[in-house]
Design a protein around this motif. Structure first.
Motif, PDB file in Angstrom:
ATOM      1  N   TYR A 244      -0.787  12.509  -2.185  1.00  0.00           N
ATOM      2  CA  TYR A 244      -2.166  12.428  -1.710  1.00  0.00           C
ATOM      3  C   TYR A 244      -2.420  10.997  -1.219  1.00  0.00           C
ATOM      4  N   PRO A 245      -3.487  10.768  -0.465  1.00  0.00           N
ATOM      5  CA  PRO A 245      -3.728   9.442   0.102  1.00  0.00           C
ATOM      6  C   PRO A 245      -3.870   8.352  -0.955  1.00  0.00           C
ATOM      7  N   GLY A 246      -3.475   7.138  -0.580  1.00  0.00           N
ATOM      8  CA  GLY A 246      -3.584   5.986  -1.471  1.00  0.00           C
ATOM      9  C   GLY A 246      -3.608   4.705  -0.658  1.00  0.00           C
ATOM     10  N   TYR A 247      -3.391   3.586  -1.334  1.00  0.00           N
ATOM     11  CA  TYR A 247      -3.451   2.289  -0.667  1.00  0.00           C
ATOM     12  C   TYR A 247      -2.169   1.529  -0.943  1.00  0.00           C
ATOM     13  N   ASP A 248      -1.570   0.982   0.106  1.00  0.00           N
ATOM     14  CA  ASP A 248      -0.347   0.193  -0.009  1.00  0.00           C
ATOM     15  C   ASP A 248      -0.737  -1.282  -0.109  1.00  0.00           C
ATOM     16  N   LEU A 250       1.113  -3.903  -0.588  1.00  0.00           N
ATOM     17  CA  LEU A 250       2.013  -4.841   0.068  1.00  0.00           C
ATOM     18  C   LEU A 250       1.698  -4.994   1.545  1.00  0.00           C
ATOM     19  N   ARG A 251       1.465  -3.856   2.242  1.00  0.00           N
ATOM     20  CA  ARG A 251       1.205  -3.917   3.680  1.00  0.00           C
ATOM     21  C   ARG A 251      -0.286  -3.829   4.015  1.00  0.00           C
ATOM     22  N   LYS A 252      -1.134  -3.707   2.969  1.00  0.00           N
ATOM     23  CA  LYS A 252      -2.589  -3.664   3.166  1.00  0.00           C
ATOM     24  C   LYS A 252      -2.987  -2.538   4.127  1.00  0.00           C
ATOM     25  N   LEU A 253      -2.481  -1.332   3.840  1.00  0.00           N
ATOM     26  CA  LEU A 253      -2.747  -0.164   4.677  1.00  0.00           C
ATOM     27  C   LEU A 253      -3.073   1.040   3.790  1.00  0.00           C
ATOM     28  N   TRP A 254      -3.897   1.940   4.324  1.00  0.00           N
ATOM     29  CA  TRP A 254      -4.104   3.226   3.687  1.00  0.00           C
ATOM     30  C   TRP A 254      -2.942   4.146   4.071  1.00  0.00           C
ATOM     31  N   ILE A 255      -2.446   4.874   3.106  1.00  0.00           N
ATOM     32  CA  ILE A 255      -1.269   5.705   3.353  1.00  0.00           C
ATOM     33  C   ILE A 255      -1.520   7.139   2.907  1.00  0.00           C
ATOM     34  N   ASP A 278      22.983  -0.820  -3.419  1.00  0.00           N
ATOM     35  CA  ASP A 278      22.271  -0.181  -4.519  1.00  0.00           C
ATOM     36  C   ASP A 278      21.446   0.989  -3.986  1.00  0.00           C
ATOM     37  N   VAL A 279      21.504   2.122  -4.667  1.00  0.00           N
ATOM     38  CA  VAL A 279      20.658   3.260  -4.315  1.00  0.00           C
ATOM     39  C   VAL A 279      19.311   3.036  -4.992  1.00  0.00           C
ATOM     40  N   ILE A 280      18.348   2.593  -4.202  1.00  0.00           N
ATOM     41  CA  ILE A 280      17.056   2.159  -4.723  1.00  0.00           C
ATOM     42  C   ILE A 280      15.981   3.193  -4.399  1.00  0.00           C
ATOM     43  N   PRO A 281      14.840   3.161  -5.096  1.00  0.00           N
ATOM     44  CA  PRO A 281      13.752   4.081  -4.746  1.00  0.00           C
ATOM     45  C   PRO A 281      13.334   3.897  -3.287  1.00  0.00           C
ATOM     46  N   TYR A 282      13.186   5.010  -2.587  1.00  0.00           N
ATOM     47  CA  TYR A 282      12.822   4.987  -1.175  1.00  0.00           C
ATOM     48  C   TYR A 282      11.880   6.144  -0.900  1.00  0.00           C
ATOM     49  N   GLU A 283      10.820   5.879  -0.153  1.00  0.00           N
ATOM     50  CA  GLU A 283       9.894   6.945   0.209  1.00  0.00           C
ATOM     51  C   GLU A 283       9.336   6.677   1.595  1.00  0.00           C
ATOM     52  N   GLU A 284       8.691   7.687   2.177  1.00  0.00           N
ATOM     53  CA  GLU A 284       8.111   7.572   3.514  1.00  0.00           C
ATOM     54  C   GLU A 284       6.684   8.102   3.490  1.00  0.00           C
ATOM     55  N   ASN A 285       5.774   7.338   4.089  1.00  0.00           N
ATOM     56  CA  ASN A 285       4.377   7.729   4.134  1.00  0.00           C
ATOM     57  C   ASN A 285       3.782   7.407   5.497  1.00  0.00           C
ATOM     58  N   SER A 286       2.711   8.086   5.842  1.00  0.00           N
ATOM     59  CA  SER A 286       1.963   7.721   7.038  1.00  0.00           C
ATOM     60  C   SER A 286       1.126   6.489   6.729  1.00  0.00           C
ATOM     61  N   GLY A 287       0.937   5.611   7.705  1.00  0.00           N
ATOM     62  CA  GLY A 287       0.160   4.396   7.508  1.00  0.00           C
ATOM     63  C   GLY A 287      -1.057   4.364   8.411  1.00  0.00           C
ATOM     64  N   ASN A 288      -2.176   3.996   7.855  1.00  0.00           N
ATOM     65  CA  ASN A 288      -3.434   3.938   8.615  1.00  0.00           C
ATOM     66  C   ASN A 288      -4.220   2.696   8.229  1.00  0.00           C
ATOM     67  N   VAL A 289      -4.876   2.086   9.213  1.00  0.00           N
ATOM     68  CA  VAL A 289      -5.716   0.925   8.941  1.00  0.00           C
ATOM     69  C   VAL A 289      -6.944   1.342   8.138  1.00  0.00           C
ATOM     70  N   TYR A 290      -7.459   2.543   8.404  1.00  0.00           N
ATOM     71  CA  TYR A 290      -8.696   2.995   7.766  1.00  0.00           C
ATOM     72  C   TYR A 290      -8.433   4.175   6.833  1.00  0.00           C
ATOM     73  N   ALA A 291      -9.191   4.238   5.766  1.00  0.00           N
ATOM     74  CA  ALA A 291      -9.036   5.313   4.786  1.00  0.00           C
ATOM     75  C   ALA A 291      -9.300   6.677   5.409  1.00  0.00           C
ATOM     76  N   VAL A 292     -10.267   6.742   6.345  1.00  0.00           N
ATOM     77  CA  VAL A 292     -10.601   8.020   6.949  1.00  0.00           C
ATOM     78  C   VAL A 292      -9.413   8.596   7.720  1.00  0.00           C
ATOM     79  N   GLY A 293      -8.570   7.732   8.296  1.00  0.00           N
ATOM     80  CA  GLY A 293      -7.394   8.212   9.013  1.00  0.00           C
ATOM     81  C   GLY A 293      -6.406   8.874   8.079  1.00  0.00           C
ATOM     82  N   ALA A 294      -6.138   8.233   6.939  1.00  0.00           N
ATOM     83  CA  ALA A 294      -5.223   8.810   5.961  1.00  0.00           C
ATOM     84  C   ALA A 294      -5.769  10.121   5.405  1.00  0.00           C
TER      85      ALA A 294
END
Length: 425
Positions: A244-248, A250-255, A278-294
């Motif tokens: 579900y949507p959240g806030y990143d 590190l990159r200061k983006l809504w995801i 090293d096999v490290i945790p990896y994930e992919e999310n959409s990034g949006n400047v505004y919460a409404v976009g996410a």
């Protein structure tokens, strides 16, 4: 020692293909939606380059309609003799015959592995990649054949983005990152083809007419392996995307959730392993400047998912709304489309961020996918010495910076954005 292993691999491949193949690349499934775009790209970009290529498929009539001015080869994946004859004539087989690939591609992969011919496709079907590993990795290593799935929007931006970010982190900090994440930073124009839609429906169990019993079994087996279906050893427990949507921070983006994460993340985790990292945790999310976009993306994804899950609305979608296999976005939409993705690798020392942009390649799903996969095939055909030893591999592990260089030269943009900053993942 590494040079000795590479030389041995190439000698074995030469022994399998004793005579020089007639073609550098054969485009199989050339009359399909993405196949036609690859033919256009090769015609426009490499017509006077001296490249030796041909087109192939089941229907000579449909291939002739392309008016490609190159040799035509008729081959059907259900006819082993015709597949053998096709594969033996080329250095690289570039395969667009899918919808879904899991029911059609394995005989082609088997022939390539046996003949020492390299193989490239654009599918995000992890089950096919898993089946190729299980069945043909050993033979491909023996013959020097490189089998590389996922050479389109799934999963080149993810895989090469991870490679660039991880390399930059290690170069700066002399250590490996502890986490990595992709954020989409813009996907405009284009659309979705009928082949992609029906492949997704088939893999989810909503288009049984497209699936064989063997294919269903391979999909179930792959799903049972969780987040690491392509790895020999599992890494830390992880997720492909957020639920579900959240806030990143590190990159200061809504995801928000990214619909292609389930196809891309296993490939990137496999690359980590093949590259000896090293096999490290990896994930992919959409990034949006505004919460409404996410939130908007999340709602749209949820509504579409609900319509697909409910049999009556799924029937209406398939009958009246969704494009059929062979159909897709218009030329205007493909030309106007673009995408950008950022991958950042982070650890206690700091952060490294890489960016992959479509440049002048067009929309990610089709026009840019045709370019990425074609340049991957040309990397194997023309820059083999810059690639890894044979086997079932990934774009980053098989071709790495050689493919990065070709894509940048083609007009796309793959680069490191920044290295530094605080780790506050």
């Amino acid at each position: 020692m590494r040079l000795l292993r590479r030389a041995t691999t190439l000698l074995m491949a030469t022994s399998v293909q004793a005579s020089t193949p007639a073609y550098d690349v054969i485009v199989y499934g050339a009359s399909g939606f993405t196949g036609r775009l690859a033919v256009e790209y090769l015609t426009d970009r490499y017509a006077t380059s001296g490249l030796k290529w041909a087109i192939a498929g089941r229907s000579r009539e449909r291939l002739e309609a392309l008016k490609a001015a190159v040799p035509i080869i008729v081959a059907d994946a259900t006819d082993a003799a015709s597949v053998d004859a096709m594969v033996a004539q080329t250095k690289v087989l570039l395969n667009y015959a899918g919808s879904p690939y899991i029911t059609k591609a394995l005989p082609v992969v088997e022939a390539c592995a046996r003949h020492g011919t390299h193989y490239v496709d654009v599918t995000g079907e992890v089950a096919l990649h898993r089946a190729s590993l299980s069945k043909y990795d050993a033979k491909a290593k023996e013959t020097g054949s490189l089998i590389v799935h996922s050479c389109g929007y799934d999963s080149i931006p993810s895989d090469l983005g991870y490679l660039l970010a991880s390399d930059a982190y290690q170069e700066r900090y002399d250590a490996q990152p502890e986490r990595a994440r992709l954020l989409t930073r813009g996907f405009e124009g284009g659309g979705i083809s009928g082949g992609t839609i029906y492949t997704g429906l088939a893999l989810l169990g909503y288009a049984d007419e497209l699936m064989t019993e063997e294919a269903k079994g391979l999909v179930a087996e792959t799903l049972a392996k969780g987040s690491y279906p392509l790895n020999d050893v599992c890494g830390p427990e992880t997720r492909d995307t957020i639920p579900y949507p959240g806030y990143d921070e590190l990159r200061k983006l809504w995801i928000g959730p990214f619909v292609m994460a389930a196809a891309n993340a296993p490939v990137v985790r496999r690359s980590m392993e093949l590259l000896g990292r090293d096999v490290i945790p990896y994930e992919e999310n959409s990034g949006n400047v505004y919460a409404v976009g996410a939130l908007g993306e999340y709602v749209i994804l949820g509504v579409f998912g609900a319509l697909v899950l409910f049999p009556p609305t799924r029937y209406l979608l398939k009958k009246y709304v969704l494009p059929t296999p062979g159909q897709g976005p218009s030329k205007e939409a493909r030309d106007a489309g673009k995408f950008a993705s950022e991958v950042y690798a982070a650890g206690p020392a700091g952060v490294a961020v890489a960016r992959v942009e479509s440049g002048d390649a067009g929309d990610g799903g089709y026009k840019a996918t045709a370019r990425m996969s074609t340049e991957a095939a040309l990397t194997l055909a023309l820059d083999r010495e810059k690639c890894s030893a044979g086997g079932v591999s990934t774009p980053a592990a098989a071709m790495g910076h050689a493919l990065v260089d070709r894509l940048n030269a083609s007009g796309m943009k793959l680069f490191v954005v920044e290295v530094g900053g605080e780790f506050n993942y």
